[in-house]
Motif scaffolding. Structure first.
Motif, PDB file in Angstrom:
ATOM      1  N   ASN A  31       0.827  -1.197   0.000  1.00  0.00           N
ATOM      2  CA  ASN A  31       0.000   0.000   0.000  1.00  0.00           C
ATOM      3  C   ASN A  31       0.865   1.252   0.000  1.00  0.00           C
ATOM      4  O   ASN A  31       1.858   1.341   0.713  1.00  0.00           O
ATOM      5  N   ALA A  32       0.453   2.240  -0.790  1.00  0.00           N
ATOM      6  CA  ALA A  32       1.155   3.517  -0.805  1.00  0.00           C
ATOM      7  C   ALA A  32       0.883   4.269   0.488  1.00  0.00           C
ATOM      8  O   ALA A  32      -0.185   4.140   1.094  1.00  0.00           O
ATOM      9  N   VAL A  33       1.850   5.078   0.915  1.00  0.00           N
ATOM     10  CA  VAL A  33       1.668   5.909   2.101  1.00  0.00           C
ATOM     11  C   VAL A  33       0.814   7.114   1.721  1.00  0.00           C
ATOM     12  O   VAL A  33       1.148   7.838   0.778  1.00  0.00           O
ATOM     13  N   PRO A  34      -0.321   7.365   2.391  1.00  0.00           N
ATOM     14  CA  PRO A  34      -1.175   8.481   2.020  1.00  0.00           C
ATOM     15  C   PRO A  34      -0.441   9.814   2.169  1.00  0.00           C
ATOM     16  O   PRO A  34       0.397   9.992   3.052  1.00  0.00           O
ATOM     17  N   ALA A  35      -0.770  10.743   1.266  1.00  0.00           N
ATOM     18  CA  ALA A  35      -0.151  12.065   1.321  1.00  0.00           C
ATOM     19  C   ALA A  35      -0.635  12.809   2.568  1.00  0.00           C
ATOM     20  O   ALA A  35      -1.825  12.844   2.858  1.00  0.00           O
ATOM     21  N   MET A  36       0.304  13.381   3.317  1.00  0.00           N
ATOM     22  CA  MET A  36      -0.048  14.155   4.491  1.00  0.00           C
ATOM     23  C   MET A  36      -0.162  15.626   4.106  1.00  0.00           C
ATOM     24  O   MET A  36       0.481  16.096   3.161  1.00  0.00           O
ATOM     25  N   LEU A  37      -0.992  16.362   4.821  1.00  0.00           N
ATOM     26  CA  LEU A  37      -1.189  17.767   4.518  1.00  0.00           C
ATOM     27  C   LEU A  37      -0.057  18.613   5.096  1.00  0.00           C
ATOM     28  O   LEU A  37       0.438  18.336   6.190  1.00  0.00           O
ATOM     29  N   PRO A  38       0.337  19.676   4.412  1.00  0.00           N
ATOM     30  CA  PRO A  38       1.368  20.575   4.946  1.00  0.00           C
ATOM     31  C   PRO A  38       0.824  21.367   6.126  1.00  0.00           C
ATOM     32  O   PRO A  38      -0.388  21.500   6.289  1.00  0.00           O
TER      33      PRO A  38
END
Length: 330
Positions: free
Chosen positions: A2-9
């Motif tokens: 599974n890809a690591v979900p993008a975190m918000l800045p």
């Protein structure tokens, strides 16, 4: 894998930067510095236009074992208003449901300048104080003393451009541990063990504004969805201490009967839920210069969510929350 979900800045120090340009996009943190008078071209507007188009609201939902409550304060520029309701989840009774209008500014309501502040309403026996740490409400129909703990995940800060308006910003905070008590004519209801979710919104909006909204929050999972004037800017999922952006939302429901089940899902295949309403708060007014058509069903969500399209699905069952269908000419 599974890809690591993008975190918000992280959220900017101020939503209107030193150069007068708004910081647009989705961030994690606290919404500060909604100084719309400091906007530079092409977003700058005159003082009278800002006065007529500046809208702010501060809303909180309290979900506990026995009761679901919602309280809101709004400043529309030319008037202020508040509403509150309390619903007993065990037997399905709406124990309190009231609204009141007032004058803007210190005479009736004072809206926080940004999400870090406290909003108040005081008129005709109703007093409300709502801030990041708690809620106090006094009225002839309902009293609430609530304290909010620290959320397990960051708040969502979203800002974007609005067609027919200028710029809008909002902070959504979910999963706040809840302590306190709600009191109605039927008795006292503990809020211990529940969760609070807060919506602080502040923007320069179009004269005609419409949206559909869904929000549900528990201790380990929560979400916020909107379709309408603000697009997908505020769509987000809170899961196991993380905050993840979601794609555009779709709402399938009977517009003429909001107490029928709703289906809500996102185009990125990260959320698919069925909402089962049990009651609703409604408001429909036509004041000639302004109009408001509003229904907010309350109930529970069931289905699944996930942090990324290829992540495992997390099943959701009987998650307390609301949907909303709203049109305003303001």
């Amino acid at each position: 894998m599974n890809a690591v979900p993008a975190m918000l800045p992280p959220a900017p120090e101020r939503i209107v930067g030193a150069d007068g340009q708004p910081v647009l996009g989705r961030h994690a943190g606290i919404l500060r510095g909604c100084d719309w008078e400091r906007l530079a071209p092409p977003y700058a507007r005159g003082a009278l236009w800002r006065r007529l188009h500046h809208k702010r609201w501060h809303y909180v939902a309290l979900a506990a074992e026995q009761m679901f409550c919602a309280v809101a304060i709004a400043d529309l520029g030319w008037m202020t208003s508040c509403f509150a309701y309390a619903f007993e989840r065990g037997d399905g009774d709406m124990l309190a449901n009231f609204a009141q209008d007032g004058w803007p500014g210190r005479f009736s309501a004072s809206l926080a300048a940004d999400a870090g502040g406290t909003s108040t309403f005081s008129r005709r026996g109703v007093f409300i104080e709502l801030g990041p740490a708690g809620l106090s409400l006094r009225s002839p129909w309902l009293e609430i003393d609530a304290c909010f703990g620290t959320a397990p995940a960051p708040a969502l800060v979203a800002s974007g451009l609005v067609k027919g308006g200028a710029v809008h910003a909002t902070q959504k905070t979910g999963g706040l541990p809840l302590e306190g008590e709600a009191r109605t004519w039927r008795g006292e209801y503990p809020l211990h063990g529940g969760t609070a979710s807060i919506d602080y919104s502040n923007g320069l909006l179009a004269r005609r504004t419409a949206w559909r909204w869904a929000s549900g929050h528990g201790a380990g999972v929560g979400f916020n969805l909107q379709a309408g004037f603000f697009g997908a800017h505020e769509n987000a999922l809170w899961l196991d201490g993380g905050l993840f952006p979601l794609g555009p939302a779709r709402f399938i429901h009977a517009a003429d009967d909001p107490l029928e089940p709703w289906r809500v899902f996102t185009e990125d295949d990260c959320l698919d839920l069925v909402f089962t309403p049990v009651a609703a708060r409604r408001d429909q007014r036509n004041l000639r210069i302004a109009a408001n058509r509003y229904v907010q069903p309350l109930g529970t969500f069931s289905g699944w969510v996930r942090s990324a399209p290829d992540a495992p699905k997390r099943m959701v069952s009987n998650l307390a929350g609301v949907t909303e269908q709203h049109f305003a000419r303001w």
